[in-house]
Each structure stands twice: as structure tokens, then as C-alpha cells.
Motif scaffolding. Structure first.
Motif, PDB file in Angstrom:
ATOM      1  N   SER A   1      -6.131   7.417   0.375  1.00  0.00           N
ATOM      2  CA  SER A   1      -7.006   6.275   0.632  1.00  0.00           C
ATOM      3  C   SER A   1      -7.901   5.970  -0.566  1.00  0.00           C
ATOM      4  O   SER A   1      -8.116   4.799  -0.912  1.00  0.00           O
TER       5      SER A   1
ATOM      6  N   GLU B   1      -3.723  -1.207   5.317  1.00  0.00           N
ATOM      7  CA  GLU B   1      -3.855   0.105   5.938  1.00  0.00           C
ATOM      8  C   GLU B   1      -2.893   0.201   7.114  1.00  0.00           C
ATOM      9  O   GLU B   1      -2.902  -0.639   8.023  1.00  0.00           O
TER      10      GLU B   1
ATOM     11  N   ASP C   1      -2.765   3.147   8.852  1.00  0.00           N
ATOM     12  CA  ASP C   1      -3.320   4.213   9.688  1.00  0.00           C
ATOM     13  C   ASP C   1      -3.960   3.612  10.939  1.00  0.00           C
ATOM     14  O   ASP C   1      -4.920   2.826  10.832  1.00  0.00           O
TER      15      ASP C   1
ATOM     16  N   LEU D   1      -9.989   2.645   6.560  1.00  0.00           N
ATOM     17  CA  LEU D   1     -10.219   1.596   5.571  1.00  0.00           C
ATOM     18  C   LEU D   1     -10.715   0.308   6.229  1.00  0.00           C
ATOM     19  O   LEU D   1     -11.464  -0.450   5.620  1.00  0.00           O
ATOM     20  N   LYS D   2     -10.281   0.069   7.443  1.00  0.00           N
ATOM     21  CA  LYS D   2     -10.755  -1.118   8.166  1.00  0.00           C
ATOM     22  C   LYS D   2     -12.270  -1.082   8.300  1.00  0.00           C
ATOM     23  O   LYS D   2     -12.958  -2.090   8.090  1.00  0.00           O
TER      24      LYS D   2
ATOM     25  N   HIS E   1      -5.027  -4.754   8.292  1.00  0.00           N
ATOM     26  CA  HIS E   1      -4.841  -3.507   9.037  1.00  0.00           C
ATOM     27  C   HIS E   1      -3.719  -3.704  10.041  1.00  0.00           C
ATOM     28  O   HIS E   1      -3.800  -4.573  10.910  1.00  0.00           O
TER      29      HIS E   1
ATOM     30  N   ASP F   1      -1.672   1.911   2.270  1.00  0.00           N
ATOM     31  CA  ASP F   1      -2.287   3.215   2.504  1.00  0.00           C
ATOM     32  C   ASP F   1      -1.709   3.752   3.806  1.00  0.00           C
ATOM     33  O   ASP F   1      -1.894   3.157   4.873  1.00  0.00           O
TER      34      ASP F   1
END
Length: 242
Positions: free
Chosen positions: A15, A38, A40, A45-46, A66, A92
């Protein structure tokens, strides 16, 4: 162009690399539109991006997306849609110990995949057990992917010569995995820079009055710029190993 940072282990720096690579001068100068994506579901990251927007930090040419789905078709369509509007897409991916859905997707769908990896027996074993089988399967079905995979030596001692580190990885990696001609050093700063949605350049601006912290931040920015430059070189020339 789709670039992914992938590791099945958590805490490998994926990340940090993703969120800062997109803001390097090298990337911003090379691409007109950049998407940070992102995959995940936890949305680390969001939350960071939401803080950036709340604090009105400059995002320049970078947009954030995201995709929280765990369905391959939804992820694929989402990435395709984002890629239509951006010259560079940076993924990511989450650390995954079971199904490895996002890992498999990134390895199959990306133009370049970068694996942060330490010099350690544990990392070597995890790489051999979890990632090499995925790459072998993909290359078997799609031989053109053979030049897509690169290890980035990570959490290296800043005092250790880069050539020594790269030689180590070249010796242990199979011929279908290259090595980025750069290292991701171990720096305490990488654990703390991103409060309030900051990237490394934002953090550098925030510590200009502290000589010690400023020096550390400038070194970290230099790390990221070198990594970004070498990855761009791979994109352009198809090689990055020593």
C-alpha cells in the motif's frame, strides 16, 4: 497500462508503494491520467483517500477507486472501465492466505506485477509456495506474460550496497521473474507519514521546519522516485533485472 503491487503476506509495503508511486514526479510527468485502485475489501486506502479529500490535499492527475467485490467478473469489468479513462492504473491488492482471488486476478490481468520481497527464508518460502505456482499456471496458458513479473527487494538495510542485494535476488529467482533495479529500504518514516491523508510529498512539506525529519522525508521521496523511474523503464523497454 496496469501496474500491480502484489504479495500474499500482509505488511510488505504494497500500500505504501502504491499510494506513493502514483504521486511521484516520474509518474506524474510520464502519464496524463493515473488511477489508484484498491482491491482490498477492508478499504484502508479508501479511508486514507477520504482524509485527503477532507483536508483538501492536491491530487493532481490521480483519481481513486475502491473495488470491494470478491467476484472476479465484477473486478475485471471495474478495472476495464477505469483503464479506458486512464493511461496508468495502479492496483493495491490485499494480502491473501486462502483463495488468493485478487492475487490471481492481478497476476493475470496486469501488464506489470511487482512483488515486494525481503531477503529472508520466510519470504522465499512464501513466494515459492504461494506466488510461483500462480505465475507458472498463467505463463503456461499465456506465454506472453513471461516478462510481466518482477520482485522489488524490500525493507532492505539502507547501508547495504544495492548491487549485493540485487545479486542475491537474481541468484534465487527463476528466469521468468525479473528484479527491479531498485530497492525499497527499511525506514521508520514509512510507518508514520500517511496520517491525515498525506503522501510522502505532503508529509515533506509538513516537516520543513524540522531539519532531521525533513532529511528523512527527502530520502524516502528519493526512494520512491527511483522505484518509479525503474518501473517506468520496465514498461518502456520490457526489462528491469540486472
Amino acid at each position: 497500462m496496469i501496474l500491480s503491487f502484489v504479495q500474499t503476506k500482509g505488511g510488505t509495503g504494497k500500500s505504501t508503494l502504491a499510494m506513493n508511486t502514483v504521486f511521484t514526479k516520474a509518474v506524474l510527468n510520464h502519464f496524463d491520467s493515473i488511477a489508484l485502485v484498491e482491491l482490498d475489501p477492508q478499504g484502508t486506502l479508501k479511508n486514507w483517500w477520504a482524509e485527503r479529500e477532507e483536508n483538501q490535499l492536491e491530487n493532481s492527475k490521480v483519481s481513486f477507486h475502491h473495488i470491494s467485490s470478491t467476484q472476479r467478473e465484477v473486478i475485471q469489468e471495474g478495472i476495464k472501465s477505469i483503464a479506458v479513462h486512464n493511461q496508468l492504473v495502479v492496483l493495491d491488492t490485499p494480502g491473501e492466505s486462502t483463495s488468493k482471488l485478487h492475487t490471481r486476478f492481478a497476476c493475470a490481468f496486469s501488464d506489470i506485477v511487482v512483488f515486494p520481497m525481503r531477503i529472508s527464508n520466510n519470504d522465499e518460502s512464501a513466494f515459492a509456495d504461494n506466488l510461483l505456482p500462480i505465475m507458472k499456471e498463467i505463463i503456461k496458458n499465456h506465454p506472453e506474460k513471461k516478462g510481466a513479473y518482477f520482485v522489488l527487494p524490500s525493507f532492505t538495510n539502507p547501508q547495504t550496497k544495492k548491487t549485493r542485494i540485487l545479486d542475491y535476488f537474481v541468484d534465487i529467482l527463476p528466469d521468468y521473474v525479473g528484479c527491479v533495479d531498485a530497492v525499497y529500504p527499511s525506514r521508520g518514516l514509512y510507518e508514520n507519514f500517511n496520517r491525515e491523508g498525506m503522501n510522502l510529498y505532503d508529509y515533506t512539506d509538513s516537516v520543513k521546519s524540522n531539519k532531521k525529519l525533513l532529511q528523512q522525508a527527502e530520502k524516502a521521496n528519493q526512494d520512491m522516485e527511483i522505484i518509479a523511474e525503474k518501473i517506468i523503464q520496465i514498461m518502456e523497454h520490457g526489462h528491469g533485472d540486472t
